[in-house]
Design a protein around this motif. Structure first.
Motif, PDB file in Angstrom:
ATOM      1  N   ASP A 192     -47.874   8.138 -26.650  1.00 13.78           N
ATOM      2  CA  ASP A 192     -48.104   9.294 -25.807  1.00 13.78           C
ATOM      3  C   ASP A 192     -46.784   9.448 -25.033  1.00 13.78           C
ATOM      4  O   ASP A 192     -46.631   8.946 -23.928  1.00 13.78           O
ATOM      5  CB  ASP A 192     -49.330   8.925 -24.945  1.00 13.78           C
ATOM      6  N   ILE A 193     -45.804  10.079 -25.669  1.00 14.26           N
ATOM      7  CA  ILE A 193     -44.402   9.990 -25.257  1.00 14.26           C
ATOM      8  C   ILE A 193     -44.121  10.220 -23.751  1.00 14.26           C
ATOM      9  O   ILE A 193     -43.355   9.466 -23.170  1.00 14.26           O
ATOM     10  CB  ILE A 193     -43.516  10.941 -26.112  1.00 14.26           C
ATOM     11  N   PRO A 194     -44.734  11.215 -23.096  1.00 13.50           N
ATOM     12  CA  PRO A 194     -44.366  11.407 -21.687  1.00 13.50           C
ATOM     13  C   PRO A 194     -44.710  10.197 -20.805  1.00 13.50           C
ATOM     14  O   PRO A 194     -44.089   9.993 -19.772  1.00 13.50           O
ATOM     15  CB  PRO A 194     -45.203  12.620 -21.247  1.00 13.50           C
ATOM     16  N   ASN A 195     -45.691   9.385 -21.218  1.00 10.22           N
ATOM     17  CA  ASN A 195     -46.121   8.273 -20.364  1.00 10.22           C
ATOM     18  C   ASN A 195     -45.762   6.899 -20.899  1.00 10.22           C
ATOM     19  O   ASN A 195     -45.609   5.952 -20.136  1.00 10.22           O
ATOM     20  CB  ASN A 195     -47.638   8.331 -20.171  1.00 10.22           C
ATOM     21  N   SER A 196     -45.702   6.754 -22.182  1.00  9.94           N
ATOM     22  CA  SER A 196     -45.388   5.450 -22.756  1.00  9.94           C
ATOM     23  C   SER A 196     -44.498   5.684 -23.964  1.00  9.94           C
ATOM     24  O   SER A 196     -44.548   6.762 -24.552  1.00  9.94           O
ATOM     25  CB  SER A 196     -46.674   4.731 -23.164  1.00  9.94           C
ATOM     26  N   PRO A 197     -43.670   4.770 -24.352  1.00 10.14           N
ATOM     27  CA  PRO A 197     -43.508   3.404 -23.831  1.00 10.14           C
ATOM     28  C   PRO A 197     -42.439   3.302 -22.746  1.00 10.14           C
ATOM     29  O   PRO A 197     -41.682   4.238 -22.518  1.00 10.14           O
ATOM     30  CB  PRO A 197     -43.026   2.669 -25.076  1.00 10.14           C
ATOM     31  N   HIS A 198     -42.413   2.118 -22.130  1.00  9.07           N
ATOM     32  CA  HIS A 198     -41.329   1.778 -21.199  1.00  9.07           C
ATOM     33  C   HIS A 198     -40.676   0.521 -21.738  1.00  9.07           C
ATOM     34  O   HIS A 198     -41.357  -0.477 -21.891  1.00  9.07           O
ATOM     35  CB  HIS A 198     -41.874   1.422 -19.810  1.00  9.07           C
ATOM     36  N   PHE A 199     -39.406   0.595 -22.012  1.00  7.38           N
ATOM     37  CA  PHE A 199     -38.734  -0.622 -22.476  1.00  7.38           C
ATOM     38  C   PHE A 199     -37.937  -1.212 -21.316  1.00  7.38           C
ATOM     39  O   PHE A 199     -36.756  -0.915 -21.154  1.00  7.38           O
ATOM     40  CB  PHE A 199     -37.851  -0.317 -23.689  1.00  7.38           C
ATOM     41  N   GLY A 200     -38.592  -1.991 -20.480  1.00  9.22           N
ATOM     42  CA  GLY A 200     -37.951  -2.584 -19.301  1.00  9.22           C
ATOM     43  C   GLY A 200     -37.804  -4.086 -19.449  1.00  9.22           C
ATOM     44  O   GLY A 200     -37.836  -4.621 -20.566  1.00  9.22           O
ATOM     45  N   THR A 201     -37.700  -4.781 -18.313  1.00  6.90           N
ATOM     46  CA  THR A 201     -37.475  -6.234 -18.372  1.00  6.90           C
ATOM     47  C   THR A 201     -38.680  -6.958 -18.990  1.00  6.90           C
ATOM     48  O   THR A 201     -38.524  -7.966 -19.653  1.00  6.90           O
ATOM     49  CB  THR A 201     -37.212  -6.819 -16.970  1.00  6.90           C
ATOM     50  N   ARG A 202     -39.869  -6.409 -18.733  1.00  3.36           N
ATOM     51  CA  ARG A 202     -41.049  -7.052 -19.304  1.00  3.36           C
ATOM     52  C   ARG A 202     -40.985  -7.021 -20.836  1.00  3.36           C
ATOM     53  O   ARG A 202     -41.295  -7.997 -21.508  1.00  3.36           O
ATOM     54  CB  ARG A 202     -42.279  -6.304 -18.808  1.00  3.36           C
ATOM     55  N   PHE A 203     -40.549  -5.871 -21.341  1.00  6.29           N
ATOM     56  CA  PHE A 203     -40.436  -5.776 -22.807  1.00  6.29           C
ATOM     57  C   PHE A 203     -39.397  -6.762 -23.331  1.00  6.29           C
ATOM     58  O   PHE A 203     -39.562  -7.343 -24.403  1.00  6.29           O
ATOM     59  CB  PHE A 203     -40.099  -4.350 -23.247  1.00  6.29           C
ATOM     60  N   GLN A 204     -38.313  -6.947 -22.559  1.00  6.05           N
ATOM     61  CA  GLN A 204     -37.287  -7.901 -23.027  1.00  6.05           C
ATOM     62  C   GLN A 204     -37.882  -9.288 -23.223  1.00  6.05           C
ATOM     63  O   GLN A 204     -37.578  -9.981 -24.193  1.00  6.05           O
ATOM     64  CB  GLN A 204     -36.139  -7.982 -22.023  1.00  6.05           C
ATOM     65  N   ARG A 205     -38.761  -9.683 -22.298  1.00  2.65           N
ATOM     66  CA  ARG A 205     -39.400 -11.003 -22.420  1.00  2.65           C
ATOM     67  C   ARG A 205     -40.330 -11.017 -23.646  1.00  2.65           C
ATOM     68  O   ARG A 205     -40.398 -11.976 -24.397  1.00  2.65           O
ATOM     69  CB  ARG A 205     -40.180 -11.318 -21.143  1.00  2.65           C
ATOM     70  N   GLU A 206     -41.035  -9.909 -23.834  1.00  5.19           N
ATOM     71  CA  GLU A 206     -41.948  -9.829 -24.978  1.00  5.19           C
ATOM     72  C   GLU A 206     -41.168  -9.901 -26.296  1.00  5.19           C
ATOM     73  O   GLU A 206     -41.569 -10.563 -27.244  1.00  5.19           O
ATOM     74  CB  GLU A 206     -42.771  -8.537 -24.888  1.00  5.19           C
ATOM     75  N   TRP A 207     -40.031  -9.219 -26.291  1.00  4.14           N
ATOM     76  CA  TRP A 207     -39.204  -9.216 -27.504  1.00  4.14           C
ATOM     77  C   TRP A 207     -38.665 -10.615 -27.805  1.00  4.14           C
ATOM     78  O   TRP A 207     -38.613 -11.047 -28.953  1.00  4.14           O
ATOM     79  CB  TRP A 207     -38.066  -8.194 -27.361  1.00  4.14           C
ATOM     80  N   GLU A 208     -38.278 -11.345 -26.747  1.00  7.43           N
ATOM     81  CA  GLU A 208     -37.850 -12.757 -26.910  1.00  7.43           C
ATOM     82  C   GLU A 208     -38.951 -13.558 -27.599  1.00  7.43           C
ATOM     83  O   GLU A 208     -38.696 -14.381 -28.477  1.00  7.43           O
ATOM     84  CB  GLU A 208     -37.585 -13.392 -25.532  1.00  7.43           C
ATOM     85  N   SER A 209     -40.201 -13.324 -27.169  1.00  4.31           N
ATOM     86  CA  SER A 209     -41.330 -14.067 -27.749  1.00  4.31           C
ATOM     87  C   SER A 209     -41.531 -13.683 -29.210  1.00  4.31           C
ATOM     88  O   SER A 209     -41.854 -14.534 -30.043  1.00  4.31           O
ATOM     89  CB  SER A 209     -42.622 -13.782 -26.978  1.00  4.31           C
ATOM     90  N   TYR A 210     -41.331 -12.413 -29.499  1.00  6.26           N
ATOM     91  CA  TYR A 210     -41.466 -11.964 -30.899  1.00  6.26           C
ATOM     92  C   TYR A 210     -40.408 -12.672 -31.762  1.00  6.26           C
ATOM     93  O   TYR A 210     -40.688 -13.116 -32.867  1.00  6.26           O
ATOM     94  CB  TYR A 210     -41.301 -10.448 -30.946  1.00  6.26           C
ATOM     95  N   ARG A 211     -39.203 -12.802 -31.207  1.00  7.96           N
ATOM     96  CA  ARG A 211     -38.148 -13.546 -31.927  1.00  7.96           C
ATOM     97  C   ARG A 211     -38.568 -14.999 -32.149  1.00  7.96           C
ATOM     98  O   ARG A 211     -38.423 -15.531 -33.243  1.00  7.96           O
ATOM     99  CB  ARG A 211     -36.863 -13.561 -31.102  1.00  7.96           C
TER     100      ARG A 211
END
Ligand code: G6P
Length: 472
Positions: free
Chosen positions: A109-128
């Motif tokens: 829902d583009i106007p509201n999500s997503p947000h790629f902030g610091t929280r996402f960076q941590r999530e991405w680390e976990s995905y790695r």
């Protein structure tokens, strides 16, 4: 050491642990499981998956090295990875299911999500880390020049990580989902988009369910990585990854056998009792945003409004099983489905007619019964990698008319004999429901037979064999 390895988030079996500590194993469903049960006996197959529940974790902790090699898996040996729950949660829920699934199904829902902030960076680390755990396990278990088949959006980074460790291996990646076009895929942060594409390009062979999804992937590689795309595949930084299209079909005989078992027969009788001789419009889905269940219900409401002659003579049997309830979007969507169903009931139900029966519990026997009785099967996803419901229905009901979204991968094979709709156009969908209900007997049986033929052309065994061949 194994010569064929499969890696996927969800494995072929799951475990539950009782209060007194006893473990019970349950075999899962799905194309990969049935495909592998055919070849596992002949090859030294090892399946690497994640432990998903407390039962799985108990089973792993009791097994040396997490390898569950005892008899009972016709899919070969199994190694379950006991990944730290917080890491798993971020990799599976936040990245795989909320980010990559959303991107490839165009669900933001583009106007509201997503947000790629610091929280996402941590999530991405976990995905790695989670992809790294798979790569490490595969590197440990694979024999020299073994073939490794990595599955789906949970494991996009594993192929490149594994190649870095073990360049001798022959690696395939297979996407069971659609792929987004570059202008949408590019909403991911640059580094993430690159890592996903380069992760898959670590494989020798990247497989997709349809030409359309394969082309979207290669378009992304060209647009975002500057890779060269030609008949040989995708060439990036001196290596070429071949691209393959392998549609997945259904093992018709196996499905028929299951659909004739006593629990299904008794469900047929119970549903008949409940619906009488009324015509049945059936849908069977996980309660999944991309399945477009709310618009399906709205289309049924439009149909009832436009065709009062059908009041009392038709029932919509909608199966909407619980799915991914850890994600708030799915909980909200489930509520929206139930609200919409209630509105239809309130508007149209009479003392002796229920226009809509919504089943929200996962009941395989009951859904097989519904397939068998269907006059019309509604499959209207916004976007879907393949959609096996569209293939199973015509196999089990020889007079079922399929109303099918043009955005389902299955439309590439079934489009000629289905009534193809734009999933956003609820009026067109309503009209197709009516056309399907009044279709003459001869035409409906002819179309269903042709659909069933297409649906069984590539059963899981052949689909899997084609992927293994591609690595030979
Ligand atoms: C659907 C998709 C698959 C995916 C699976 C994951 O079936 O088509 O591509 O792997 O969902 O479901 P799960 O319940 O394991 O999250």
């Amino acid at each position: 050491m194994n010569s064929v390895l499969v890696a996927s988030n969800r494995g072929p079996v799951s475990f539950t642990v009782s209060d007194d500590g006893e473990l019970t194993m349950k075999r899962g469903g799905g194309g990969l499981v049935s495909g592998l049960s055919g070849v596992a006996k002949d090859e030294g197959v090892l399946w690497v998956c994640a432990a998903l529940s407390d039962g799985d974790r108990s089973a792993v902790r009791q097994a040396p090295g997490g390898r569950l090699d005892q008899a009972g898996y016709d899919t070969g040996a199994l190694r379950m990875l006991d990944i730290a729950p917080a890491t798993f949660h971020r990799a599976y829920n936040a990245v795989a299911n909320s980010t990559l699934w959303f991107v490839n199904h165009l669900l933001y829902d583009i106007p509201n999500s997503p947000h790629f902030g610091t929280r996402f960076q941590r999530e991405w680390e976990s995905y790695r880390d989670y992809n790294g755990a798979f790569a490490l396990a595969l590197a440990e278990e694979a024999g020299h020049e073994a073939r490794v088949m990595v599955q789906d959006y949970h494991l996009t980074l594993t192929p490149a990580m594994l190649r870095a460790e073990r360049p001798d291996l022959r690696i395939a990646h297979f996407s069971h989902t659609p792929w987004a076009p570059p202008e949408y895929f590019a909403l991911l942060p640059d580094e993430v988009a690159r890592e996903v594409l380069e992760g898959i390009l670590g494989a020798d062979h990247a497989g997709f369910l349809t030409e359309r999804w394969a082309r979207a992937f290669t378009d992304c590689c060209a647009a975002l990585l500057g890779a060269t795309v030609d008949a040989r595949g995708v060439t990036h930084e001196g290596r070429t990854t071949r691209i393959g299209v392998h549609a997945l079909g259904v093992d018709g005989e196996q499905l028929w056998r299951r659909a004739c078992e006593p629990d299904v027969e008794s469900n047929v009788a119970a549903l008949r009792e409940q619906t009488g001789d009324r015509k049945l419009i059936v849908r069977i889905d996980r309660t999944e945003l991309s399945k477009n269940i709310v618009r399906g219900l709205v289309a049924y409401r439009e149909f009832l409004a436009a065709h009062p002659e059908w009041h009392g003579r038709v029932v919509h049997l909608a199966f909407a099983y619980p799915s991914r309830h850890d994600l708030p979007e799915y909980r909200e969507y489930t509520a929206a489905v139930q609200r919409c169903a209630k509105e239809i009931e309130d508007e149209y139900a009479t003392e002796d007619w229920d226009p809509l029966i919504l089943n929200v519990n996962d009941d395989y026997a009951r859904s097989l019964a519904a397939y068998r009785m269907a006059d019309v099967l509604l499959v209207n996803p916004i976007r879907d990698g393949m959609n096996l419901v569209a293939k199973e229905g015509p196999i089990l009901s020889p007079r079922c008319v399929l109303v099918l979204s043009r955005e389902a991968g299955a439309a590439a094979e079934l489009g000629a004999d289905a009534l193809v709709i734009n999933p956003y156009d609820v009026l067109e969908t309503a009209q197709a429901l009516h056309t399907a209900l009044v279709m003459p007997e001869e035409e409906r049986t002819r179309r269903a037979a042709s659909l069933a033929g297409a649906a069984t052309a590539l059963p899981p065994q052949k689909w899997l064999a084609a992927q293994l061949d591609a690595l030979t």
